[in-house]
Design a protein around this motif. Structure first.
Motif, mmCIF file in Angstrom:
data_model
loop_
_atom_site.group_PDB
_atom_site.id
_atom_site.type_symbol
_atom_site.label_atom_id
_atom_site.label_comp_id
_atom_site.label_asym_id
_atom_site.label_seq_id
_atom_site.Cartn_x
_atom_site.Cartn_y
_atom_site.Cartn_z
ATOM 1 N N PHE A 112 0.826 -1.200 0.000
ATOM 2 C CA PHE A 112 0.000 0.000 0.000
ATOM 3 C C PHE A 112 0.866 1.257 0.000
ATOM 4 C CE2 PHE A 112 -2.540 -3.335 1.749
ATOM 5 C CZ PHE A 112 -3.820 -3.091 1.308
ATOM 6 N N ASP A 113 0.446 2.249 -0.744
ATOM 7 C CA ASP A 113 1.037 3.587 -0.668
ATOM 8 C C ASP A 113 0.067 4.550 -1.342
ATOM 9 O OD1 ASP A 113 4.299 4.363 -0.092
ATOM 10 O OD2 ASP A 113 2.954 5.920 -0.821
ATOM 11 N N ILE A 114 0.005 5.770 -0.831
ATOM 12 C CA ILE A 114 -0.914 6.757 -1.398
ATOM 13 C C ILE A 114 -0.320 7.481 -2.603
ATOM 14 C CG2 ILE A 114 -2.175 7.128 0.749
ATOM 15 C CD1 ILE A 114 -0.565 9.788 1.023
ATOM 16 N N GLN A 115 0.971 7.330 -2.814
ATOM 17 C CA GLN A 115 1.645 8.063 -3.883
ATOM 18 C C GLN A 115 1.882 7.184 -5.108
ATOM 19 O OE1 GLN A 115 4.857 10.844 -2.723
ATOM 20 N NE2 GLN A 115 4.625 9.901 -0.686
ATOM 21 N N ALA A 116 1.458 7.673 -6.260
ATOM 22 C CA ALA A 116 1.682 6.943 -7.507
ATOM 23 C C ALA A 116 3.171 6.720 -7.743
ATOM 24 C CB ALA A 116 1.068 7.710 -8.679
ATOM 25 N N ALA A 117 4.005 7.708 -7.395
ATOM 26 C CA ALA A 117 5.455 7.571 -7.582
ATOM 27 C C ALA A 117 6.009 6.426 -6.736
ATOM 28 C CB ALA A 117 6.162 8.876 -7.237
ATOM 29 N N ALA A 118 5.497 6.256 -5.540
ATOM 30 C CA ALA A 118 5.952 5.169 -4.672
ATOM 31 C C ALA A 118 5.529 3.822 -5.249
ATOM 32 C CB ALA A 118 5.390 5.344 -3.266
ATOM 33 N N ILE A 119 4.299 3.718 -5.679
ATOM 34 C CA ILE A 119 3.823 2.465 -6.266
ATOM 35 C C ILE A 119 4.658 2.113 -7.492
ATOM 36 C CG2 ILE A 119 1.876 1.351 -7.438
ATOM 37 C CD1 ILE A 119 1.495 1.524 -4.385
ATOM 38 N N ALA A 120 4.945 3.085 -8.343
ATOM 39 C CA ALA A 120 5.753 2.836 -9.536
ATOM 40 C C ALA A 120 7.161 2.389 -9.165
ATOM 41 C CB ALA A 120 5.804 4.087 -10.417
ATOM 42 N N SER A 121 7.753 3.046 -8.186
ATOM 43 C CA SER A 121 9.102 2.690 -7.749
ATOM 44 C C SER A 121 9.135 1.285 -7.143
ATOM 45 C CB SER A 121 9.604 3.717 -6.724
ATOM 46 O OG SER A 121 10.878 3.373 -6.261
ATOM 47 N N TYR A 149 8.154 9.939 5.079
ATOM 48 C CA TYR A 149 7.972 10.367 3.700
ATOM 49 C C TYR A 149 8.732 9.445 2.762
ATOM 50 C CZ TYR A 149 12.430 12.594 4.813
ATOM 51 O OH TYR A 149 13.715 12.824 5.231
ATOM 52 N N LEU A 150 8.421 9.552 1.489
ATOM 53 C CA LEU A 150 9.072 8.745 0.465
ATOM 54 C C LEU A 150 10.482 9.266 0.225
ATOM 55 C CD1 LEU A 150 8.941 6.619 -1.851
ATOM 56 C CD2 LEU A 150 8.006 8.445 -3.298
ATOM 57 N N PRO A 151 11.507 8.473 0.531
ATOM 58 C CA PRO A 151 12.873 8.919 0.241
ATOM 59 C C PRO A 151 13.016 9.238 -1.248
ATOM 60 C CG PRO A 151 12.906 6.986 1.654
ATOM 61 C CD PRO A 151 11.476 7.174 1.181
ATOM 62 N N GLY A 152 13.527 10.423 -1.529
ATOM 63 C CA GLY A 152 13.662 10.868 -2.905
ATOM 64 C C GLY A 152 12.397 11.513 -3.452
ATOM 65 N N GLY A 153 11.350 11.554 -2.638
ATOM 66 C CA GLY A 153 10.078 12.124 -3.076
ATOM 67 C C GLY A 153 9.813 13.469 -2.420
ATOM 68 N N ASP A 154 8.585 13.901 -2.491
ATOM 69 C CA ASP A 154 8.144 15.161 -1.912
ATOM 70 C C ASP A 154 8.040 15.000 -0.394
ATOM 71 O OD1 ASP A 154 6.824 17.463 -1.068
ATOM 72 O OD2 ASP A 154 5.321 17.389 -2.672
ATOM 73 N N HIS A 155 8.891 15.675 0.347
ATOM 74 C CA HIS A 155 8.917 15.531 1.804
ATOM 75 C C HIS A 155 7.733 16.193 2.495
ATOM 76 C CE1 HIS A 155 13.477 14.519 2.035
ATOM 77 N NE2 HIS A 155 12.847 13.834 1.101
ATOM 78 N N ARG A 156 6.916 16.890 1.737
ATOM 79 C CA ARG A 156 5.696 17.458 2.320
ATOM 80 C C ARG A 156 4.598 16.399 2.418
ATOM 81 N NH1 ARG A 156 4.848 22.068 -1.825
ATOM 82 N NH2 ARG A 156 5.511 20.294 -3.056
ATOM 83 N N LEU A 157 4.718 15.318 1.662
ATOM 84 C CA LEU A 157 3.744 14.226 1.703
ATOM 85 C C LEU A 157 4.240 13.200 2.713
ATOM 86 C CD1 LEU A 157 3.139 13.810 -2.128
ATOM 87 C CD2 LEU A 157 1.702 15.016 -0.466
#
Length: 185
Positions: free
Chosen positions: A50-59, A101-109
């Motif tokens: 599970f993850d709310i971020q599309a970028a995380a799911i893709a990674s 937060y997602l390492p390498g991602g938006d730290h506000r999320l």
């Protein structure tokens, strides 16, 4: 320190996972825990990630497929609080959370205490006897301290058959990551 906590979480999860088990990566992120879980449950096992971020799911999906475990993992681009909608009570051997937060991602999320507490309640219901819930908390970012405190307060109120353990190094600051392990007897 962070690596040590995730290594410890993986060691503890390894002790409860077997071929054919169901496991959950509650915060898929870049897929490191997802790949670990997929390897441990074997060809006949399954992992829900599970993850709310599309970028995380893709990674995470890319990392899982590169490892050759694509058929073992089902991805959900949604809150970890909805994990109970995708598994039966008492059916999951291990559930891993890496908050923040997602390492390498938006730290506000970031993961947020209220949603995380709902997810932890769902996780307890899903754990089978002998199962493990692992939560790595990162209080060093905005909002992480409140989330970490909420996780500890939640864990301290757990009744039997749950056993709680917190790993925190005594020589680190209050903002250092820590690990919470919950075992179901």
């Amino acid at each position: 320190m962070i690596e040590r906590l995730t290594v410890r979480a993986h060691l503890e999860a390894s002790a409860v996972l077997a071929e054919g088990d169901l496991a959950i990566d509650a915060t898929a992120g870049n897929g490191h825990d997802t790949v670990f879980l997929a390897a441990r449950v074997g060809e006949s096992g399954r992992v829900l990630a599970f993850d709310i971020q599309a970028a995380a799911i893709a990674s995470a999906r890319s990392r899982v497929e590169a490892a050759g475990f694509g058929g073992r993992v089902r991805f959900f681009e949604m809150s970890h609080a909805k994990m109970a909608e995708h598994s039966a009570p008492g059916s999951v051997a291990a559930i891993l959370f890496n908050l923040g937060y997602l390492p390498g991602g938006d730290h506000r999320l970031i993961t947020r205490a209220e949603e995380t507490l709902h997810a932890l309640d769902a996780a307890l219901a899903l754990l089978k006897p002998g199962g493990l819930l692992s939560i790595v908390c990162y209080p060093g970012h905005p909002g992480g301290d409140a989330e970490g405190e909420a996780v500890i307060a939640w864990a301290c109120r757990l009744p039997p058959p749950f056993i709680m353990e917190i790993e925190r190094r005594s020589d680190t600051s209050k903002s250092s990551p820590f690990l919470v392990l919950i075992r179901r007897e």
